[in-house]
Design a protein around this motif. Structure first.
Motif, PDB file in Angstrom:
ATOM      1  N   LYS A 233       0.839  -1.203   0.000  1.00 34.01           N
ATOM      2  CA  LYS A 233       0.000   0.000   0.000  1.00 34.01           C
ATOM      3  C   LYS A 233       0.872   1.252   0.000  1.00 34.01           C
ATOM      4  O   LYS A 233       1.985   1.257   0.532  1.00 34.01           O
ATOM      5  CB  LYS A 233      -0.920   0.007   1.220  1.00 34.01           C
ATOM      6  CG  LYS A 233      -0.208   0.164   2.554  1.00 34.01           C
ATOM      7  CD  LYS A 233      -1.189   0.121   3.713  1.00 34.01           C
ATOM      8  CE  LYS A 233      -0.477   0.345   5.037  1.00 34.01           C
ATOM      9  NZ  LYS A 233       0.131   1.679   5.175  1.00 34.01           N
ATOM     10  N   ALA A 274       1.454   0.712  -4.314  1.00 35.23           N
ATOM     11  CA  ALA A 274       0.143   1.186  -4.772  1.00 35.23           C
ATOM     12  C   ALA A 274      -0.064   2.591  -4.224  1.00 35.23           C
ATOM     13  O   ALA A 274      -0.658   2.784  -3.162  1.00 35.23           O
ATOM     14  CB  ALA A 274      -0.954   0.245  -4.301  1.00 35.23           C
ATOM     15  N   LYS A 276      -1.920   5.022  -4.815  1.00 32.97           N
ATOM     16  CA  LYS A 276      -3.263   5.577  -4.624  1.00 32.97           C
ATOM     17  C   LYS A 276      -4.135   4.711  -3.726  1.00 32.97           C
ATOM     18  O   LYS A 276      -5.332   4.954  -3.590  1.00 32.97           O
ATOM     19  CB  LYS A 276      -3.944   5.751  -5.986  1.00 32.97           C
ATOM     20  CG  LYS A 276      -3.224   6.729  -6.908  1.00 32.97           C
ATOM     21  CD  LYS A 276      -3.957   6.884  -8.233  1.00 32.97           C
ATOM     22  CE  LYS A 276      -3.233   7.874  -9.148  1.00 32.97           C
ATOM     23  NZ  LYS A 276      -3.937   8.024 -10.456  1.00 32.97           N
ATOM     24  N   SER A 277      -3.543   3.710  -3.091  1.00 30.88           N
ATOM     25  CA  SER A 277      -4.318   2.746  -2.323  1.00 30.88           C
ATOM     26  C   SER A 277      -3.849   2.659  -0.879  1.00 30.88           C
ATOM     27  O   SER A 277      -2.662   2.790  -0.583  1.00 30.88           O
ATOM     28  CB  SER A 277      -4.209   1.343  -2.951  1.00 30.88           C
ATOM     29  OG  SER A 277      -4.641   1.351  -4.286  1.00 30.88           O
ATOM     30  N   VAL A 281      -5.753  -2.968  -1.611  1.00 33.20           N
ATOM     31  CA  VAL A 281      -5.268  -2.623  -2.941  1.00 33.20           C
ATOM     32  C   VAL A 281      -6.132  -3.265  -4.016  1.00 33.20           C
ATOM     33  O   VAL A 281      -6.363  -2.677  -5.074  1.00 33.20           O
ATOM     34  CB  VAL A 281      -3.797  -3.052  -3.108  1.00 33.20           C
ATOM     35  CG1 VAL A 281      -3.272  -2.642  -4.479  1.00 33.20           C
ATOM     36  CG2 VAL A 281      -2.934  -2.457  -2.003  1.00 33.20           C
ATOM     37  N   GLU A 284      -9.025  -0.761  -4.234  1.00 39.63           N
ATOM     38  CA  GLU A 284      -8.671   0.626  -4.512  1.00 39.63           C
ATOM     39  C   GLU A 284      -7.757   0.773  -5.728  1.00 39.63           C
ATOM     40  O   GLU A 284      -7.743   1.827  -6.364  1.00 39.63           O
ATOM     41  CB  GLU A 284      -8.012   1.241  -3.276  1.00 39.63           C
ATOM     42  CG  GLU A 284      -8.925   1.276  -2.051  1.00 39.63           C
ATOM     43  CD  GLU A 284      -8.199   1.744  -0.812  1.00 39.63           C
ATOM     44  OE1 GLU A 284      -7.856   2.947  -0.749  1.00 39.63           O
ATOM     45  OE2 GLU A 284      -7.946   0.921   0.082  1.00 39.63           O
ATOM     46  N   GLY A 285      -7.002  -0.265  -6.030  1.00 42.15           N
ATOM     47  CA  GLY A 285      -6.113  -0.235  -7.198  1.00 42.15           C
ATOM     48  C   GLY A 285      -6.049  -1.591  -7.857  1.00 42.15           C
ATOM     49  O   GLY A 285      -4.961  -2.171  -7.990  1.00 42.15           O
ATOM     50  N   LEU A 288      -3.423  -2.896 -10.649  1.00 43.20           N
ATOM     51  CA  LEU A 288      -2.074  -3.257 -10.222  1.00 43.20           C
ATOM     52  C   LEU A 288      -2.015  -4.738  -9.846  1.00 43.20           C
ATOM     53  O   LEU A 288      -1.047  -5.437 -10.183  1.00 43.20           O
ATOM     54  CB  LEU A 288      -1.655  -2.382  -9.029  1.00 43.20           C
ATOM     55  CG  LEU A 288      -0.193  -2.412  -8.612  1.00 43.20           C
ATOM     56  CD1 LEU A 288       0.690  -1.870  -9.718  1.00 43.20           C
ATOM     57  CD2 LEU A 288       0.011  -1.605  -7.329  1.00 43.20           C
TER      58      LEU A 288
END
Length: 308
Positions: A233, A274, A276-277, A281, A284-285, A288
């Motif tokens: 993260k 990640a 943006k997470s 993850v 939120e992402g 990836l």
């Protein structure tokens, strides 16, 4: 880290699998969902989709049902349907897991607490009973990452690749004082969340024993050189209020140290942040995670390490 249940109110489930009551062998392609008898009168709930090998096995985090991997994020696509587009993928419910305050595990309950080795034994029994043959690529989130690593150490001939998605590392314990670890373990890993107080079968993992199991397995069976990607993260944990003032910063420091240690398990392991997470993850992402699974699958097929 358990998923904060308040997030459930704002997510939408992606319904990608059809229902079935497993009384016949699990098909080798297409959608399947149903209960699998694993012995001792116990059944575990399994979902599979897609086709091809090596089969991807998804291991969810603490107290998360298998369909956490099918949650449709606000941006992008859910992990299961995207992975199923290029390979066969399966997820299952560990006993005592949830997808919300009223969506409890579809697998039979068992006495709690349990250990990572208990989960490994269940997964091995499930894959055998469902006639899902190796080789496997294991992708594990949080506690699921610990279980995936222990499975790979216990059954090294079955596992040809690993993706660790902000996996809980035994190094997080070592990076704290015994007193700090005790408080963190109790408040965030062991105590029942208020919104799940009525769920008497809720999963609890004995992390002290589980970390010792992982250390012993690592010592007894050195980690096999297989394709491995570590995803961590990039944003702080979304923690509940009322924690000791020292805990958030201490946890972040210990977690980062532990993630870096996971990336040192094998030489030249790609370690992806990640940015943006937070901890989830795969929600939120997800891209990836999807890309990492694809890369590990391709590297396993080619029998070469993934690129950084």
């Amino acid at each position: 880290m358990p998923w904060r249940m308040s997030f459930l109110a704002v997510i939408v489930l992606s319904v990608v699998l059809t229902s079935a009551q497993a009384a016949e062998p699990v098909p080798t392609n297409g959608d399947f969902s149903g209960l699998i008898e694993i012995g001792g009168g116990r059944k575990l709930y399994l979902e599979c989709a897609g086709a091809g090998t090596p089969i991807v096995i998804l291991e969810a985090g603490l107290r998360n049902r298998g369909d956490i991997w099918s949650v449709k994020p606000d941006v992008g696509a859910a992990v299961v349907p995207e992975v199923a587009a290029f390979i066969r993928v399966c997820a299952y419910d560990r006993p005592g897991t949830t997808l919300g305050a009223d969506q409890f595990s579809r697998s039979d309950p068992v006495p709690q607490p349990r250990t990572a080795a208990d989960a490994v034994a269940d997964l091995h029994a499930l894959l055998g009973a469902a006639a899902i043959p190796p080789p496997y690529v294991l992708a594990g989130h949080s506690t699921g990452g610990l279980i995936a690593r222990l499975y790979a150490s216990t059954y090294p001939k079955e596992v040809v690749g690993l993706v660790l998605v902000d996996a809980i590392p035994e190094g997080v314990q070592a990076a704290m004082t015994p007193e700090q670890w005790t408080v963190y373990n109790r408040l965030l890993l062991t105590d029942l969340p208020t919104e799940l107080a009525s769920y008497k079968d809720l999963e609890t993992i004995d992390f002290d024993v589980s970390f010792d199991q992982m250390r012993a397995a690592s010592k007894a069976t050195p980690f096999t050189p297989i394709p491995l990607i570590v995803i961590s993260k990039g944003k702080p944990f979304a923690l509940p209020p009322g924690l000791p003032d020292w805990l958030p910063a201490t946890l972040e420091q210990a977690w980062t140290k532990g993630q870096n240690e996971l990336a040192q398990l094998l030489p030249n392991t790609p370690h992806r942040i990640a940015t943006k997470s937070s901890h989830y993850v795969q929600i939120e992402g997800p891209q990836l995670v999807i890309d990492a699974i694809r890369q590990v699958v391709e590297a396993a097929r080619a029998e070469k390490p993934p690129r950084s």
